[in-house]
Every structure is written in C-alpha cells, then in structure tokens.
Write an enzyme that holds these catalytic residues in place. Structure first.
Site, mmCIF file in Angstrom:
data_model
loop_
_atom_site.group_PDB
_atom_site.id
_atom_site.type_symbol
_atom_site.label_atom_id
_atom_site.label_comp_id
_atom_site.label_asym_id
_atom_site.label_seq_id
_atom_site.Cartn_x
_atom_site.Cartn_y
_atom_site.Cartn_z
ATOM 1 N N ASP A 242 -0.617 -14.409 2.072
ATOM 2 C CA ASP A 242 -1.540 -15.507 1.844
ATOM 3 C C ASP A 242 -0.912 -16.857 2.181
ATOM 4 O O ASP A 242 0.312 -17.005 2.175
ATOM 5 C CB ASP A 242 -1.992 -15.534 0.382
ATOM 6 C CG ASP A 242 -3.171 -14.616 0.126
ATOM 7 O OD1 ASP A 242 -3.797 -14.160 1.096
ATOM 8 O OD2 ASP A 242 -3.466 -14.352 -1.058
ATOM 9 N N ARG B 162 -6.119 -14.021 9.334
ATOM 10 C CA ARG B 162 -7.215 -14.315 8.406
ATOM 11 C C ARG B 162 -7.463 -15.814 8.471
ATOM 12 O O ARG B 162 -6.552 -16.606 8.248
ATOM 13 C CB ARG B 162 -6.861 -13.906 6.974
ATOM 14 C CG ARG B 162 -7.981 -14.141 5.966
ATOM 15 C CD ARG B 162 -7.572 -13.630 4.585
ATOM 16 N NE ARG B 162 -8.724 -13.513 3.726
ATOM 17 C CZ ARG B 162 -8.961 -14.287 2.661
ATOM 18 N NH1 ARG B 162 -8.113 -15.256 2.348
ATOM 19 N NH2 ARG B 162 -10.034 -14.094 1.927
#
Length: 307
Positions: free
Chosen positions: A133, A184
């Site tokens: 992330d 992402r």
C-alpha cells in the site's frame, strides 16, 4: 479551497482529537461493521468467503500502521504471516495488502526490507499476491524504494499503489515502468498540504484517468480503485476502444461501499476485488472512510445519537 477537499480536511482534523476518537470508539461500533470485516482473521475469512459467492474477490488487509518500535513491527509481521498462511489454504484467489509503516518503515528502511522479504518468501511460493500500500506523502519515497528493492531481488507477486492527487505521481509512474508493475491506482485518502497535492476533485479525477490510460497503453495490469460511476464508465469505454480485454485490468472497491455495483461489474465479466480490512486498529481507517463522503458523517452522527 474545493468543498470536497475542505470537508475531508475538516473531518480528518476533528477525528484526530483524542476526545472524538474515544466517543466514536465507544458509541459508533455498530457502524464499524459496515466497513470493517471484524477484529479477527477468522471473521475476515468468513466475509471473503461470502464475497466469493457473489463473484467478488477479496483483498485481505490487517489494519494498523505507523508502528513506533521494532518489537511492534515484528509483531505485525507475525500476524501478516499468519494471514498469508491462512489465505494460501483457500481455493479462491489469494491476495493480501500491507502497509510499509506496519513493518517499521518509519524506523528503518532496512528493517522494513528485512520484514517484507520474509513475508514475500512465504507468500510467493504459495501463490499469494502481496499489494504494498501507499501511505501519506512523506512515506512515498521510502515505499517506492522498498518496492523496487524487492522486485530487484526477484519477487514478482508484489504490486504497488500510486495516488492521483499527488503532484509527483506521473514522474513516479515513469520511474516504475522498467519494473512493469502490477499497479493499483487510487485518488488518495490522506490529508495532504496544497504544496504536494491537488485539492480540486476535478483535477484529481482527471489525473486518475490520465494515469490509468497511460498505464493501459503501456500494457500494464491496472487495478482501478474507485467507486465513481463516471470514472468506471470511462475506463470501460477506453478499454473497449483500445481493444484491451477485460482480463487486462480490474476494478477494486471497499468492503461495504456500493456492493451492488461490485456484483454488477462481476456479472459483466470484469474482475472485481473488495478491500476487506480487519483488526483492532480500525480507527484511522474508519476516519478516512468518513472523510470521503458527507453521507458517511451522517451515518456516524446517527450512530452516536442512537448509542
């Protein structure tokens, strides 16, 4: 200031006050279950199983971030390893997400590299994909170095995240191209100063589409993380016009947000994943969800008034 960004800045500022945190933690726990799968791994796995029955895959994420000691980082790593081992036994797609600050990035890049390496050594042979992330802007540079280091060591089942609201992101995108990243793409959920980030929603959305189209043109596999129907429709339109098959990208959404849209996209043949967070450290995650939409703040107020 753009009203959307003003709202987000206000909510994150208020949510950071200890008395507000105590109030929400004691009186709004029912709301938490709308966005958080539970506090235990077992609860999260049950949610993931239910999503699979609807054609939506799960991204399992152990909540928690910005640890302050090496001991805390190593404890987080043990729980992430537990998650990896549990997911590896499931018959559905194996996908977990983690934050670099969970593994001690703020303490030492060397420590974070060591702990992430051990996670990947367990995950990759088991076919478990790990998404690294992206957190707030001070941690972007270290996170990118961590990702590149692990890819250079030969780990391939590792993805990265880019945030369209940061000024630096297009440069970061081109710097990552030699690694052919599984990407992402998100808008960004942290409270950032105007010196480093766009504050106008229209610009953030435009940059989101711009970066996504660049990535698709380059042949990268892109996970478009958005709930915005307009952005989803434009991604679908662009992919069809460019002859990019549905297998060449996917949509990602948050657990508890627009579940009907997730099911509909899956029925249309797109790969859809829901980000399924779990754990006891849910407060920072919940505050970012509240900050995304005024409707979420109304839900909190109803929970507080209703006890």
């Amino acid at each position: 200031m753009n009203l959307d960004l003003a709202y987000r800045s206000f909510v994150l500022s208020v949510a950071g006050k200890k008395e507000v945190e105590r109030l929400i933690k004691t009186r709004a726990r029912g709301l938490v279950r709308r966005y958080v799968a539970g506090e235990s791994l077992e609860e999260a796995l049950k949610v993931a199983e239910a999503l699979e029955g609807e054609g939506v895959h799960a991204i399992l994420d152990l909540l928690g971030e910005m640890v302050k000691t090496e001991g805390e980082a190593r404890a987080f790593q043990e729980r992430i390893l537990e998650l990896v081992r549990a997911v590896a036994l499931r018959p559905w797609p194996k996908y977990v997400s983690l934050k670099p600050s969970q593994l001690g990035l703020d303490l030492s890049e060397g420590l974070a590299r060591e702990l992430l390496r051990e996670v990947l050594k367990e995950a990759e042979p088991r076919g478990v994909f790990v998404r690294l992330d992206m957190e707030d802007s001070p941690r972007v540079e270290g996170t990118l170095r961590l990702y590149k280091a692990m890819r250079e060591e030969g780990f391939s089942l590792l993805g990265i995240v880019l945030q369209s609201y940061l000024f630096r992101t297009e440069k970061d995108f081109f710097d990552l191209l030699p690694y052919r990243p599984n990407l992402r793409l998100v808008k960004g959920a942290y409270r950032e100063p105007k010196e480093v980030a766009f504050w106008d929603k229209r610009l953030i959305d435009a940059e989101f589409l711009h970066l996504g189209k660049l990535a698709l043109k380059e042949g990268l596999y892109v996970a478009f993380a958005t709930h915005d129907p307009r952005l989803i429709a434009e991604v679908k339109r662009y992919a069809e016009a460019m002859g990019i098959p549905k297998e060449g990208f996917e949509f990602q959404m948050l657990y508890g947000v627009r579940p009907e849209a997730q099911r509909r996209l899956a029925q249309e043949g797109y790969t859809v994943r829901a980000y399924v967070p779990y754990g006891k450290d849910w407060y920072p995650y919940l505050t970012r969800r509240i900050a995304e939409r005024p409707e979420n703040l109304l839900l909190v107020l109803r929970s507080l008034l209703g006890g």
